[in-house]
Scaffold this motif. Structure first.
Motif: not given
Ligand code: PMV
Length: 323
Positions: A259-271, A293-299, A308-311
């Motif tokens: 699950r964490l790897e899937a999140l990292l993959e989802a984040a990769a294009p904008v992180a 790209k903060e909002t897109e990353l959250v999305r 997700p949340f901006v901290v």
């Protein structure tokens, strides 16, 4: 010059205290074995309110001393057999998510009890909070508790300058130093999978006891040392590369999760960089978004099933609520 953080002053009951959560940037797990770690306090807080009451209880639970190990350890260590107290705790920090909810509960309790017993200086607040969290959890480092006590960015066993305090444990000591906030916005995403810090810490301990353990620990040490330096001088791209390298190491010691790897993959294009944060095996990921790209990353992280949340780093550590 060494920063001198203010003591928690003496106050009569009722007293209220609050503490931030935290987010680990580099070095979780390895810090338990004496390597460096970088952590910052986040702008989600726990607040406790302590007043005299007919029995010692937490959030109207008469059985809390038995059921909540952190509450029990804090009462036993700091309050002992003083008159019974009624404690209310409210928190915006998700539990068992790697975001410091237990450290925030413990340090705000120690601050409130400390205030009601004549005040407590800040190094003692950090030491006590560590001892209590550790006795309730059985394992661990003072990284979380020192960060929520100090606020801001904190390096454990690393960074330049004089320590703000040294925390003593049964087998080793950890030096805690201040690191300046580079002023970046971070995104954290909770996977929704709670997990036990103690189990993950024990599993990593066993992994590091294998024949390549010393080599792995050395690499954790190198990444965190360079990471503390990169954040301290505000170098985003070096920080991002080291976040990825730290994730490789955490994967290697077995605390990532599909699950964490899937999140990292989802984040990769904008992180620019991302990794799990905290004990892993569930819990949360931390990402440094590409600027704008903060909002897109959250999305993207929400679409991948996370919360997700901006901290924003919180410069304020544990404190009494005045007034
Ligand atoms: O409990 P968590 O998920 O915030 O993780 C704490 C970080 C560890 O290094 C895994 C344990 C510790 O006490 O330092």
């Amino acid at each position: 010059m060494t920063e001198r953080l203010p003591a928690v002053p003496a106050r009569d009951l009722p007293v209220s205290a609050h503490a931030p959560g935290k987010c680990i940037v580099f070095g979780e797990h390895a810090v338990v074995h004496g390597a460096p770690e970088l952590v910052f306090a986040i702008d989600l807080r726990t607040q406790v309110f302590v007043r005299n009451g007919p029995v010692t209880r937490l959030n109207a639970d008469d059985d809390a001393l038995r059921r909540n190990g952190y509450f029990r350890a804090a009462v036993e260590a700091v309050w002992r057999d003083r008159s019974p107290v009624e404690v209310r705790a409210i928190s915006r920090i998700p539990k068992a998510a790697g975001l410091g909810s237990s450290a925030a509960l413990v340090s705000s309790l120690v601050a409130a009890f400390g205030a009601a017993t004549g005040g407590i200086d800040r190094p003692s607040l950090a030491q006590r909070s560590f001892e209590i969290e550790r006795s309730a959890q059985g394992v661990g480092s003072p990284g979380d508790t020192s960060t929520v006590v100090a606020g801001g960015f904190v390096a454990v066993n690393g960074g330049p300058g004089d320590p703000i305090w040294t925390i003593r444990g049964p087998e080793r000591s950890w030096e805690v130093r201040r690191v300046s906030d580079p002023g970046w916005v971070w995104v954290v995403a909770y996977s929704g999978l709670p997990r036990s810090t103690a189990d993950a810490v024990r599993a990593v301990g066993a992994r590091l006891a294998e024949s390549d353990g010393p080599e792995l620990l050395e690499e954790f040490r190198r990444v965190a040392t360079e990471g503390i330096d990169a954040v301290g001088r505000g170098d985003r791209s070096a920080t991002a590369g080291l976040l990825r390298r730290n994730q490789d190491l955490l994967r290697e010691v077995g605390v990532s999760h599909p699950r964490l790897e899937a999140l990292l993959e989802a984040a990769a294009p904008v992180a620019e960089g991302a990794k799990l944060t905290g004990a892993g095996a569930g819990g949360s990921v931390l990402a440094l978004p590409m600027p704008g790209k903060e909002t897109e990353l959250v999305r993207r992280l929400a679409r991948a099933g996370a919360l997700p949340f901006v901290v924003r780093p919180s410069p304020e550590g544990t404190a009494l609520v005045e007034g």
